[in-house]
Design an enzyme around this catalytic site. Structure first.
Site, PDB file in Angstrom:
ATOM      1  N   LYS A 151       0.825  -1.219   0.000  1.00  0.00           N
ATOM      2  CA  LYS A 151       0.000   0.000   0.000  1.00  0.00           C
ATOM      3  C   LYS A 151       0.861   1.271   0.000  1.00  0.00           C
ATOM      4  O   LYS A 151       2.063   1.219   0.293  1.00  0.00           O
ATOM      5  CB  LYS A 151      -0.939  -0.043   1.218  1.00  0.00           C
ATOM      6  CG  LYS A 151      -1.968  -1.175   1.170  1.00  0.00           C
ATOM      7  CD  LYS A 151      -2.914  -1.114   2.367  1.00  0.00           C
ATOM      8  CE  LYS A 151      -3.969  -2.212   2.292  1.00  0.00           C
ATOM      9  NZ  LYS A 151      -4.922  -2.138   3.436  1.00  0.00           N
ATOM     10  N   PHE A 184     -15.481   3.470   6.803  1.00  0.00           N
ATOM     11  CA  PHE A 184     -14.104   3.829   6.436  1.00  0.00           C
ATOM     12  C   PHE A 184     -13.859   3.786   4.921  1.00  0.00           C
ATOM     13  O   PHE A 184     -12.759   4.059   4.457  1.00  0.00           O
ATOM     14  CB  PHE A 184     -13.088   2.930   7.157  1.00  0.00           C
ATOM     15  CG  PHE A 184     -13.249   1.447   6.894  1.00  0.00           C
ATOM     16  CD1 PHE A 184     -12.737   0.862   5.733  1.00  0.00           C
ATOM     17  CD2 PHE A 184     -13.875   0.626   7.824  1.00  0.00           C
ATOM     18  CE1 PHE A 184     -12.874  -0.496   5.488  1.00  0.00           C
ATOM     19  CE2 PHE A 184     -14.021  -0.740   7.588  1.00  0.00           C
ATOM     20  CZ  PHE A 184     -13.515  -1.296   6.413  1.00  0.00           C
ATOM     21  N   ARG A 228      -1.915 -14.266   4.699  1.00  0.00           N
ATOM     22  CA  ARG A 228      -2.630 -13.580   5.795  1.00  0.00           C
ATOM     23  C   ARG A 228      -1.839 -13.707   7.099  1.00  0.00           C
ATOM     24  O   ARG A 228      -1.817 -12.796   7.914  1.00  0.00           O
ATOM     25  CB  ARG A 228      -4.041 -14.177   5.977  1.00  0.00           C
ATOM     26  CG  ARG A 228      -4.995 -13.992   4.806  1.00  0.00           C
ATOM     27  CD  ARG A 228      -5.425 -12.580   4.548  1.00  0.00           C
ATOM     28  NE  ARG A 228      -5.949 -11.886   5.704  1.00  0.00           N
ATOM     29  CZ  ARG A 228      -6.648 -10.740   5.645  1.00  0.00           C
ATOM     30  NH1 ARG A 228      -6.918 -10.179   4.467  1.00  0.00           N
ATOM     31  NH2 ARG A 228      -7.062 -10.147   6.731  1.00  0.00           N
ATOM     32  N   THR A 277      -5.317  -7.018  10.840  1.00  0.00           N
ATOM     33  CA  THR A 277      -5.661  -5.752  10.166  1.00  0.00           C
ATOM     34  C   THR A 277      -5.173  -4.553  10.976  1.00  0.00           C
ATOM     35  O   THR A 277      -4.598  -3.611  10.426  1.00  0.00           O
ATOM     36  CB  THR A 277      -7.200  -5.663   9.996  1.00  0.00           C
ATOM     37  OG1 THR A 277      -7.661  -6.845   9.355  1.00  0.00           O
ATOM     38  CG2 THR A 277      -7.590  -4.444   9.171  1.00  0.00           C
ATOM     39  N   ARG A 308       2.661  -6.289   9.212  1.00  0.00           N
ATOM     40  CA  ARG A 308       1.930  -5.163   9.801  1.00  0.00           C
ATOM     41  C   ARG A 308       2.486  -4.759  11.160  1.00  0.00           C
ATOM     42  O   ARG A 308       2.554  -3.574  11.491  1.00  0.00           O
ATOM     43  CB  ARG A 308       0.437  -5.491   9.870  1.00  0.00           C
ATOM     44  CG  ARG A 308      -0.223  -5.359   8.480  1.00  0.00           C
ATOM     45  CD  ARG A 308      -1.591  -5.964   8.435  1.00  0.00           C
ATOM     46  NE  ARG A 308      -2.347  -5.555   7.250  1.00  0.00           N
ATOM     47  CZ  ARG A 308      -3.526  -6.081   6.911  1.00  0.00           C
ATOM     48  NH1 ARG A 308      -4.060  -7.038   7.666  1.00  0.00           N
ATOM     49  NH2 ARG A 308      -4.163  -5.659   5.834  1.00  0.00           N
ATOM     50  N   GLU A 352      -9.532 -11.134  -7.479  1.00  0.00           N
ATOM     51  CA  GLU A 352      -8.605 -10.002  -7.313  1.00  0.00           C
ATOM     52  C   GLU A 352      -7.394 -10.111  -8.247  1.00  0.00           C
ATOM     53  O   GLU A 352      -6.914  -9.098  -8.759  1.00  0.00           O
ATOM     54  CB  GLU A 352      -8.156  -9.918  -5.853  1.00  0.00           C
ATOM     55  CG  GLU A 352      -9.286  -9.504  -4.921  1.00  0.00           C
ATOM     56  CD  GLU A 352      -8.885  -9.431  -3.457  1.00  0.00           C
ATOM     57  OE1 GLU A 352      -9.737  -9.075  -2.640  1.00  0.00           O
ATOM     58  OE2 GLU A 352      -7.707  -9.726  -3.126  1.00  0.00           O
TER      59      GLU A 352
HETATM   60  P1  ADP Z   1      -7.810  -6.740   5.754  1.00  0.00           P
HETATM   61  O1  ADP Z   1      -7.009  -5.782   4.883  1.00  0.00           O
HETATM   62  O2  ADP Z   1      -7.015  -7.231   6.924  1.00  0.00           O
HETATM   63  O3  ADP Z   1      -8.446  -7.862   4.960  1.00  0.00           O
HETATM   64  P2  ADP Z   1     -10.453  -5.501   5.816  1.00  0.00           P
HETATM   65  O4  ADP Z   1     -10.740  -6.241   4.543  1.00  0.00           O
HETATM   66  O5  ADP Z   1     -11.427  -5.649   6.943  1.00  0.00           O
HETATM   67  O6  ADP Z   1      -9.014  -5.869   6.398  1.00  0.00           O
HETATM   68  O7  ADP Z   1     -10.332  -3.944   5.504  1.00  0.00           O
HETATM   69  C1  ADP Z   1      -9.731  -3.492   4.326  1.00  0.00           C
HETATM   70  C2  ADP Z   1      -8.810  -2.333   4.663  1.00  0.00           C
HETATM   71  O8  ADP Z   1      -9.605  -1.225   5.106  1.00  0.00           O
HETATM   72  C3  ADP Z   1      -7.833  -2.574   5.823  1.00  0.00           C
HETATM   73  O9  ADP Z   1      -6.674  -3.262   5.434  1.00  0.00           O
HETATM   74  C4  ADP Z   1      -7.526  -1.166   6.268  1.00  0.00           C
HETATM   75  O10 ADP Z   1      -6.608  -0.522   5.388  1.00  0.00           O
HETATM   76  C5  ADP Z   1      -8.892  -0.507   6.120  1.00  0.00           C
HETATM   77  N1  ADP Z   1      -9.703  -0.570   7.338  1.00  0.00           N
HETATM   78  C6  ADP Z   1     -10.331  -1.657   7.871  1.00  0.00           C
HETATM   79  N2  ADP Z   1     -10.996  -1.353   8.996  1.00  0.00           N
HETATM   80  C7  ADP Z   1     -10.811  -0.026   9.191  1.00  0.00           C
HETATM   81  C8  ADP Z   1     -11.247   0.911  10.175  1.00  0.00           C
HETATM   82  N3  ADP Z   1     -12.037   0.532  11.199  1.00  0.00           N
HETATM   83  N4  ADP Z   1     -10.846   2.200  10.064  1.00  0.00           N
HETATM   84  C9  ADP Z   1     -10.071   2.599   9.026  1.00  0.00           C
HETATM   85  N5  ADP Z   1      -9.623   1.779   8.058  1.00  0.00           N
HETATM   86  C10 ADP Z   1      -9.980   0.485   8.133  1.00  0.00           C
HETATM   87 MG    MG Z   2      -9.863  -7.750   3.433  1.00  0.00          MG
END
Ligand code: ADP
Ligand code: MG
Length: 140
Positions: free
Chosen positions: A11, A59, A87, A93, A104, A128
């Site tokens: 990212k 978000f 993962r 996350t 992370r 994806e």
């Molecule tokens: P992951 O990337 O671990 O699969 P998610 O798919 O739940 O997590 O979320 C996608 C992305 O959105 C996260 O990696 C993060 O960059 C952002 N994100 C997730 N939850 C939040 C939150 N509560 N506030 C701000 N950004 C968030």
């Molecule tokens: Mg995700």
């Protein structure tokens, strides 16, 4: 056990801090193979489309803004159980909850700017990967 492919994204928070190589080392040290990779600047429409599963989440707008705030490196990782393996290497996350040694834990700045994306299922990995890559770009 089976050989799988998964989509990874380094990212903007990480590309801006010049961490592409360090993150790739972590991926490779875990046994995952980077079989395709390109550095791109997402358009707003592309970022919205990629993250559309989150469009109802509070978000979403900020996430889209963040994902277009700088270059990203999109990549395909291959290996035994690549989806769950990636993962694992990524960590939780929220970096505050990520295990020691994960990407992370080591590099993420915040819950949003958490350095990497990884597909969350084999089904989503296929969707994806095809979002960013054509078959001839995948060199196993
Ligand atoms: P992951 O990337 O671990 O699969 P998610 O798919 O739940 O997590 O979320 C996608 C992305 O959105 C996260 O990696 C993060 O960059 C952002 N994100 C997730 N939850 C939040 C939150 N509560 N506030 C701000 N950004 C968030
Ligand atoms: Mg995700």
């Amino acid at each position: 056990m089976s050989i799988q492919q998964t989509l990874s994204i380094i990212k903007p928070d990480a590309t801006k801090r010049n961490l592409t190589g360090k993150i790739n080392s972590k991926l490779e040290e875990s046994g995952l193979k980077i079989i395709a990779q390109k550095r791109i600047l997402l358009s707003k429409a592309q970022a919205k489309d990629f993250y559309k599963v989150h469009q109802e989440r509070p978000f979403y707008d900020d996430l889209v803004k963040f994902m277009i705030s700088g270059p990203v490196v999109v990549q395909v990782l291959e290996g035994e159980n690549a989806v769950s393996k990636n993962r694992e290497v990524m960590g939780a996350t929220n970096p505050a909850e990520a295990e020691e040694g994960t990407i992370r834990k080591e590099f993420a700045v915040s819950l949003e700017a958490n350095s990497v994306h990884g597909s969350d299922s084999l089904e989503n990995a296929k969707i994806e990967i095809s979002f960013f890559f054509s078959r001839i770009e995948l060199v196993s």
